[in-house]
Structure formats: C-alpha cells, structure tokens
Design an enzyme around this catalytic site. Structure first.
Site: not given
Ligand code: G3P
Length: 215
Positions: A83
């Site tokens: 990633k």
């Molecule tokens: O896959 C990316 C994710 O973990 C980010 O999510 O909710 O932190 O925006 P969030």
C-alpha cells in the site's frame, strides 16, 4: 463484488471470516496503532488465516524508501499487496514496483483523476476514501462512480477498492457503481447482515414453533 475486512485486529478478521464474506484484508498504520501490534508480525498472522490480498502500508515519503519497504513487505508472503500513498512519490514507487511484478494499492485517493494516474502507473488497486470526502461535505461516492466509468472507458485492469466505508449505504452504492471491492470494518459487516424485520420474523417463528405439536 469482493469484500475485504478493513482491520488489523485478528479477532475481528476471524469473526468476518466466519461470516463467509471475506476475500482479503486492508491494514494501515492507524489500524495497527489501534491494536498496538507490529506490522510484519500482524501481516504474517493475517496471511495464515486469509486466502486473498492483504494490504500492508509503507510509511516512507520518498519513492526510493517506498520501493525498499515495498520489496521487504512483498517478500513476507505472496498475498501481500504493497500500500502506497497517492502523490508523485507514490506514483513513482507504484511504477517501479509494478515493473518488478509487485502488486500495489494506492491509498488516500480523493479524486477520479488521481485514480486515473494510479491506473496509468500500474497499480493493482486504487483506494478512493469515500467517508473522508463525505466528512468535508463532498459526495465520496460520486468519485467512485466516475472512477469506475473512467476505468471502463479505457479497459484499465486496476481495481476500484472503495475505502473509508462507514455505513451500509456506502456498500450499497459502491455495489451499484460497479466497484470491484469494498473494504469494510467489522461493525459495518454486522450492520449489513442485520435487519429489524429479520429479528421480528425469527422471534415470531420461534413463538409459533412452540405451539407446533412435537411427536
Ligand atoms: O481503508 C481506509 C480506512 O481505514 C480509512 O477509514 O474511517 O479512517 O476514513 P476512515
């Protein structure tokens, strides 16, 4: 459509696996910090459980460092997907790793043209962050629809991996848009499986079953 679990928590991953809808896993530094475990050890433990792509994130900010980290991560297990952060350096690393046959997932993508550049650079997956765009008053899912359309227009092999998924509506709209993958937190998997009418229906069947004569 494939579902990945967005988690570095082995217990959460096991629960999602037992539900029968896990095709891979995505991790990131924030998810690792949440469980307080080292990256490599966690990735190896996940790889022993899951038959599918497992995203492990580089933390270097320069392409050279990303490539070095990416090679080490990819050597951990054949299921590892490296990633990389979106940006000029991330694209350079994507291209270099793709040339060596290493699969990448470009993260922190917030526009369809960023996604287009990832596809050009040879990314295996591109991760549009829908929830974070919604947070600032932009419609995250519109980016997904446009990205899917662009990839279809030109026949790119790069897959759209919808990330920053916060609720079942995100999953519904990602599926309707034709996104290849959604990476979903365990809490959202559970929400997807549940419905109040299902619960009421089960309760009613059990009440009626109690009235059925038993031989
Ligand atoms: O896959 C990316 C994710 O973990 C980010 O999510 O909710 O932190 O925006 P969030």
């Amino acid at each position: 459509m494939r579902f990945f679990v967005d988690s570095a928590d082995i217990r959460e991953i096991r629960v999602a696996l037992d539900m029968g809808c896990v095709d891979g896993v995505t991790t990131n530094p924030s998810l690792l910090a949440k469980v307080g475990r080292p990256l490599k050890e966690t990735i190896l433990e996940i790889a022993a459980l899951v038959e599918g792509p497992i995203s492990a994130e580089c933390i270097s900010t320069q392409a050279e460092g990303m490539v070095e980290e990416g090679l080490a991560l990819a050597a951990l297990h054949p299921h590892v997907v490296v990633k990389l952060p979106m940006g000029v350096e991330g694209l350079k690393a994507t291209r270099a790793l793709a040339a060596k046959g290493i699969k990448t997932n470009v993260t922190l993508v917030f526009s369809p043209v960023q996604a287009l550049l990832c596809a050009k650079a040879g990314a295996r997956f591109v991760s549009p962050f829908v929830g974070r765009l919604d947070d600032i008053g932009q419609e995250g899912m519109e980016m997904v629809r446009q990205t899917v359309a662009i990839f279809e227009n030109y026949g790119f092999a790069t897959e759209v991996l919808v990330a920053s998924v916060r609720n079942p509506i995100h999953v519904l709209h990602a599926a309707l848009a034709g996104a290849h993958v959604a990476t979903v937190p365990l809490a959202v998997f559970k929400q997807l499986a549940e419905h109040p009418l299902t619960d009421i229906g089960i309760e009613r069947f059990l009440v009626d079953w109690a009235k059925v004569p038993k031989p």
